[in-house]
Design an enzyme around this catalytic site. Structure first.
Site, mmCIF file in Angstrom:
data_model
loop_
_atom_site.group_PDB
_atom_site.id
_atom_site.type_symbol
_atom_site.label_atom_id
_atom_site.label_comp_id
_atom_site.label_asym_id
_atom_site.label_seq_id
_atom_site.Cartn_x
_atom_site.Cartn_y
_atom_site.Cartn_z
ATOM 1 N N GLU A 106 117.823 -53.700 -29.730
ATOM 2 C CA GLU A 106 117.036 -54.554 -28.824
ATOM 3 C C GLU A 106 117.893 -55.771 -28.526
ATOM 4 O O GLU A 106 118.120 -56.598 -29.407
ATOM 5 C CB GLU A 106 115.729 -54.986 -29.509
ATOM 6 C CG GLU A 106 114.793 -53.847 -29.868
ATOM 7 C CD GLU A 106 114.153 -53.203 -28.655
ATOM 8 O OE1 GLU A 106 114.357 -53.681 -27.527
ATOM 9 O OE2 GLU A 106 113.462 -52.193 -28.841
ATOM 10 N N GLU A 151 122.913 -64.408 -19.847
ATOM 11 C CA GLU A 151 121.755 -64.900 -20.595
ATOM 12 C C GLU A 151 122.088 -66.284 -21.148
ATOM 13 O O GLU A 151 123.037 -66.451 -21.906
ATOM 14 C CB GLU A 151 121.461 -63.933 -21.746
ATOM 15 C CG GLU A 151 120.222 -64.299 -22.512
ATOM 16 C CD GLU A 151 119.943 -63.338 -23.658
ATOM 17 O OE1 GLU A 151 120.863 -63.053 -24.438
ATOM 18 O OE2 GLU A 151 118.803 -62.866 -23.768
ATOM 19 N N ALA A 207 126.821 -58.400 -30.167
ATOM 20 C CA ALA A 207 126.700 -57.897 -31.546
ATOM 21 C C ALA A 207 126.123 -56.480 -31.535
ATOM 22 O O ALA A 207 126.524 -55.634 -32.344
ATOM 23 C CB ALA A 207 125.828 -58.830 -32.372
ATOM 24 N N GLY A 208 125.199 -56.224 -30.614
ATOM 25 C CA GLY A 208 124.590 -54.894 -30.522
ATOM 26 C C GLY A 208 125.621 -53.808 -30.221
ATOM 27 O O GLY A 208 125.533 -52.692 -30.742
ATOM 28 N N GLY A 214 119.275 -58.601 -31.412
ATOM 29 C CA GLY A 214 120.211 -59.719 -31.317
ATOM 30 C C GLY A 214 120.922 -59.675 -29.983
ATOM 31 O O GLY A 214 120.436 -59.081 -29.010
ATOM 32 N N SER A 215 122.088 -60.284 -29.952
ATOM 33 C CA SER A 215 122.833 -60.382 -28.690
ATOM 34 C C SER A 215 123.435 -59.032 -28.307
ATOM 35 O O SER A 215 123.677 -58.171 -29.170
ATOM 36 C CB SER A 215 123.938 -61.415 -28.840
ATOM 37 O OG SER A 215 124.805 -61.004 -29.879
ATOM 38 N N THR A 216 123.714 -58.886 -27.041
ATOM 39 C CA THR A 216 124.317 -57.639 -26.566
ATOM 40 C C THR A 216 125.703 -57.455 -27.181
ATOM 41 O O THR A 216 126.080 -56.337 -27.555
ATOM 42 C CB THR A 216 124.355 -57.640 -25.027
ATOM 43 O OG1 THR A 216 122.985 -57.595 -24.574
ATOM 44 C CG2 THR A 216 125.090 -56.440 -24.469
ATOM 45 N N CYS A 256 114.315 -63.333 -25.501
ATOM 46 C CA CYS A 256 115.060 -62.262 -24.828
ATOM 47 C C CYS A 256 114.340 -61.819 -23.562
ATOM 48 O O CYS A 256 114.967 -61.355 -22.619
ATOM 49 C CB CYS A 256 115.231 -61.084 -25.773
ATOM 50 S SG CYS A 256 113.662 -60.509 -26.442
ATOM 51 N N LYS A 294 117.503 -58.198 -42.975
ATOM 52 C CA LYS A 294 118.508 -59.270 -43.028
ATOM 53 C C LYS A 294 118.171 -60.326 -41.981
ATOM 54 O O LYS A 294 118.551 -60.225 -40.820
ATOM 55 C CB LYS A 294 119.934 -58.758 -42.784
ATOM 56 C CG LYS A 294 120.943 -59.830 -43.173
ATOM 57 C CD LYS A 294 122.205 -59.811 -42.386
ATOM 58 C CE LYS A 294 122.105 -60.281 -40.984
ATOM 59 N NZ LYS A 294 121.783 -61.724 -40.802
HETATM 60 P P1 NAD Z 1 123.182 -62.500 -32.781
HETATM 61 O O1 NAD Z 1 123.568 -61.235 -32.138
HETATM 62 O O2 NAD Z 1 124.227 -63.528 -32.995
HETATM 63 O O3 NAD Z 1 122.563 -62.225 -34.222
HETATM 64 C C1 NAD Z 1 121.420 -61.409 -34.398
HETATM 65 C C2 NAD Z 1 121.391 -60.910 -35.814
HETATM 66 O O4 NAD Z 1 122.458 -59.978 -35.979
HETATM 67 C C3 NAD Z 1 121.619 -61.977 -36.882
HETATM 68 O O5 NAD Z 1 120.869 -61.632 -38.028
HETATM 69 C C4 NAD Z 1 123.097 -61.859 -37.151
HETATM 70 O O6 NAD Z 1 123.471 -62.345 -38.434
HETATM 71 C C5 NAD Z 1 123.311 -60.368 -37.036
HETATM 72 N N1 NAD Z 1 124.651 -59.931 -36.645
HETATM 73 C C6 NAD Z 1 125.480 -60.511 -35.758
HETATM 74 N N2 NAD Z 1 126.603 -59.769 -35.628
HETATM 75 C C7 NAD Z 1 126.450 -58.693 -36.432
HETATM 76 C C8 NAD Z 1 127.259 -57.553 -36.728
HETATM 77 N N3 NAD Z 1 128.459 -57.383 -36.173
HETATM 78 N N4 NAD Z 1 126.768 -56.643 -37.588
HETATM 79 C C9 NAD Z 1 125.560 -56.791 -38.155
HETATM 80 N N5 NAD Z 1 124.764 -57.860 -37.935
HETATM 81 C C10 NAD Z 1 125.203 -58.794 -37.080
HETATM 82 O O7 NAD Z 1 121.953 -63.059 -31.942
HETATM 83 P P2 NAD Z 1 121.119 -64.389 -32.178
HETATM 84 O O8 NAD Z 1 121.894 -65.520 -31.605
HETATM 85 O O9 NAD Z 1 120.644 -64.484 -33.583
HETATM 86 O O10 NAD Z 1 119.826 -64.074 -31.278
HETATM 87 C C11 NAD Z 1 119.807 -64.266 -29.924
HETATM 88 C C12 NAD Z 1 120.046 -62.974 -29.190
HETATM 89 O O11 NAD Z 1 119.086 -62.000 -29.589
HETATM 90 C C13 NAD Z 1 119.859 -63.123 -27.695
HETATM 91 O O12 NAD Z 1 120.879 -62.441 -27.009
HETATM 92 C C14 NAD Z 1 118.537 -62.451 -27.437
HETATM 93 O O13 NAD Z 1 118.357 -61.966 -26.144
HETATM 94 C C15 NAD Z 1 118.519 -61.370 -28.449
HETATM 95 N N6 NAD Z 1 117.138 -60.964 -28.716
HETATM 96 C C16 NAD Z 1 116.719 -59.739 -28.263
HETATM 97 C C17 NAD Z 1 115.408 -59.339 -28.451
HETATM 98 C C18 NAD Z 1 114.925 -57.988 -27.968
HETATM 99 O O14 NAD Z 1 113.916 -57.516 -28.469
HETATM 100 N N7 NAD Z 1 115.576 -57.372 -27.021
HETATM 101 C C19 NAD Z 1 114.533 -60.161 -29.135
HETATM 102 C C20 NAD Z 1 114.981 -61.405 -29.595
HETATM 103 C C21 NAD Z 1 116.315 -61.779 -29.384
#
Ligand code: NAD
Length: 484
Positions: free
Chosen positions: A249, A382, A231-232, A227-229, A283, A175
């Site tokens: 991650e 961040e 959402a994680g 993604g973001s902490t 990240c 996705k």
């Molecule tokens: P985000 O958390 O908003 O979204 C990331 C992904 O998750 C998107 O595809 C989004 O649609 C999906 N998503 C969001 N909420 C969700 C939920 N509740 N359930 C399922 N899917 C959901 O993050 P972003 O703005 O797209 O990316 C930036 C963030 O990603 C930063 O915090 C960055 O540090 C992190 N990041 C981490 C790594 C790593 O390997 N640690 C790598 C790249 C980016």
């Protein structure tokens, strides 16, 4: 204007189940550059069904070497279209073309090559001595995997997850983020070219609601989330409740420690790409630069000179080193942090606003704050943009303390004239990947992931492959002898 009217579901280009559309907006021109279908629940259902069928099909039964051959072909096919992929990612999210070919695309092929080599050597089956007799310990595919992808390095993060999944023999439903669906369309074409068996991969661009629907789907066994902490935490909670396997991650706020014996003339230019790569939307960005008080002014001068030397502009221009941020809301967020830095008393040394002459596009000046206290918001949260902080420290222990005074622990580095001294520091910083006099923020063949709020689990290396495998122990009769 590019328009798509199908989704890649189980290896077929199918009409979407709803008429929802994603408009891809150029961060440089603010114009709509493409319209693609937004995946809906019905599409997730079809993709998961196709994946379940593929799990029972031939691909998971191939030998690991045969699966590795598909990964090698995938890597080669991506390399053959690398410029097109790099240009696409630059167009959709603003990564400077000076960086995107290597950092977005060729890095992905390096990851896939690593997965292919690992699949060829990994012990998927071992006959082990047991308490009552021999046991066959087998590593089997984890089941149907979901890969949730952020917009900042979309293809690279797909390679981290899809490579592991295919090496393990597990089908994957990807996705991508709504900001970056276009590289996924090229990937679908490439998967067709390499004739990956149907059902093994689906690519469903959509927002967080569909992401959450996919995570909760009873047919999904494993979630690989980047993604973001914030959402994680949600994804991890759902996986915990449903007892799904899960790799997270997440974000970072990494520190580069410049020791008092570092050669600044070589260290600062090597450190800067780790600090500002991909417009600071990384990240692993090392956005806290820790400088000894004894050489504080020297470090500030060298970093300020490097930040002033960045070239902000159209990301398609090869001379550009910092492009626009992904979206208007991201620019607002970054400018908000810059205001916060000022109001909390950090001193602005370079930048701090919107660059002159770039009225269209979501640009922010590369910005350097000095005299930053590690308790300030700009040192703790961040920012995900081109904003750096130089923080003074008293001695080596103080530097380690400040580096560790963070909710995050993803990356980091130390710069020293003495590699052993640097290694000593590296062992004391609580973070998943660390460089000693190295610009590398991760190693494409070794485990990558976070301590603390930067994540759970690891990608890459044998640890990353294991996250896509289940372990089965088959107890054999005491006199069992394997066939000759
Ligand atoms: P985000 O958390 O908003 O979204 C990331 C992904 O998750 C998107 O595809 C989004 O649609 C999906 N998503 C969001 N909420 C969700 C939920 N509740 N359930 C399922 N899917 C959901 O993050 P972003 O703005 O797209 O990316 C930036 C963030 O990603 C930063 O915090 C960055 O540090 C992190 N990041 C981490 C790594 C790593 O390997 N640690 C790598 C790249 C980016």
């Amino acid at each position: 204007m590019e328009t798509k009217d199908t989704l890649y579901i189980g290896g077929e280009w199918l009409s979407p189940s709803s008429d929802a559309v994603i408009e891809v907006v150029s961060p440089t021109t603010e114009q709509v550059i493409a319209r693609v279908p937004e995946a809906a629940e019905g599409d997730v259902d079809r993709a998961v069904e196709a994946a379940k069928a593929a799990l029972a099909g031939p691909f998971p039964q191939l030998t690991p070497a045969e699966r590795a051959d598909y990964l090698t072909r995938l890597s080669q096919a991506i390399a053959a279209r690398s410029q097109e992929l790099a240009d696409t990612i630059t167009a959709e999210m603003g990564s400077p073309s000076s960086w995107s070919l290597l950092g977005q695309v060729l890095s992905s092929t390096m990851v896939l090559d690593g997965w292919a080599d690992l699949a060829r050597t990994f012990p998927f089956e071992e006959l082990r001595a047991g308490g009552m007799g021999p046991s066959l310990v087998r590593k089997e595919p984890v089941g149907v995997a979901a890969g949730i992808i952020p917009w900042n390095v979309p293809l690279f993060i797909i390679a981290l997850k899809l490579g592991a999944s295919l090496a393990a023999g597990a089908p994957m439903v990807l996705k991508p983020s709504p900001e970056t669906p276009l590289d996924g369309y090229l990937l679908g074409e490439i998967l067709d070219e390499i004739e990956l068996p149907k059902g093994m991969v689906s690519i469903l661009p959509a927002g967080r609601e569909i992401g959450e629907y996919l995570v909760r789907h009873p047919g999904v066994d494993k979630v690989g989330f980047t993604g973001s902490t914030a959402a994680g935490r949600k994804v991890g909670a759902i996986c915990g409740e449903m007892l799904k396997r899960c790799t997270l991650e997440l974000g970072g706020k990494s520190a580069a420690i410049v020791l008092d014996d570092a050669d600044l003339a070589t260290s600062i230019p090597m450190l800067m790409p780790s600090a500002l790569m991909n417009n600071g939307e990384a990240c692993v960005a090392q956005t806290r630069i820790l400088a000894p008080r004894s050489r504080y002014d020297e470090v500030v001068d060298a970093v300020a000179e490097a930040v002033r030397a960045t070239v902000v502009g159209d990301p398609a221009d090869p001379a550009t080193t910092v492009g626009p941020l992904v979206a208007e809301r991201q620019r607002g967020r970054v400018l908000g942090y810059i205001d916060k830095g000022r109001s909390e008393g950090a001193k602005l040394a370079v930048g701090g606003g919107r660059p002159a002459g770039l009225d269209t596009g979501w640009f922010v000046e590369p910005t350097l704050f000095v005299d930053v206290d590690n308790n300030m918001t700009i040192a703790q949260e961040e920012i995900f943009g081109p904003v750096l902080a130089v923080i003074p420290y008293d001695d080596e222990s103080d530097a380690v303390r400040i580096a560790n005074d963070s909710d995050y622990g993803l990356s980091g580095s130390v710069w020293s004239g003495d590699v052993e001294r640097g290694l000593g520091v590296a062992k004391r910083v609580r973070t998943g990947t660390y460089g000693v006099n190295s610009f590398a923020t991760l190693d494409v063949r070794n485990p990558f992931g976070g301590f603390k709020s930067s994540g759970v689990g690891r990608e890459l290396g044998p640890e990353g492959l294991s996250a896509y495998l289940e372990t089965k122990t088959i107890v054999l009769p005491g006199d069992y002898q394997p066939p000759a």
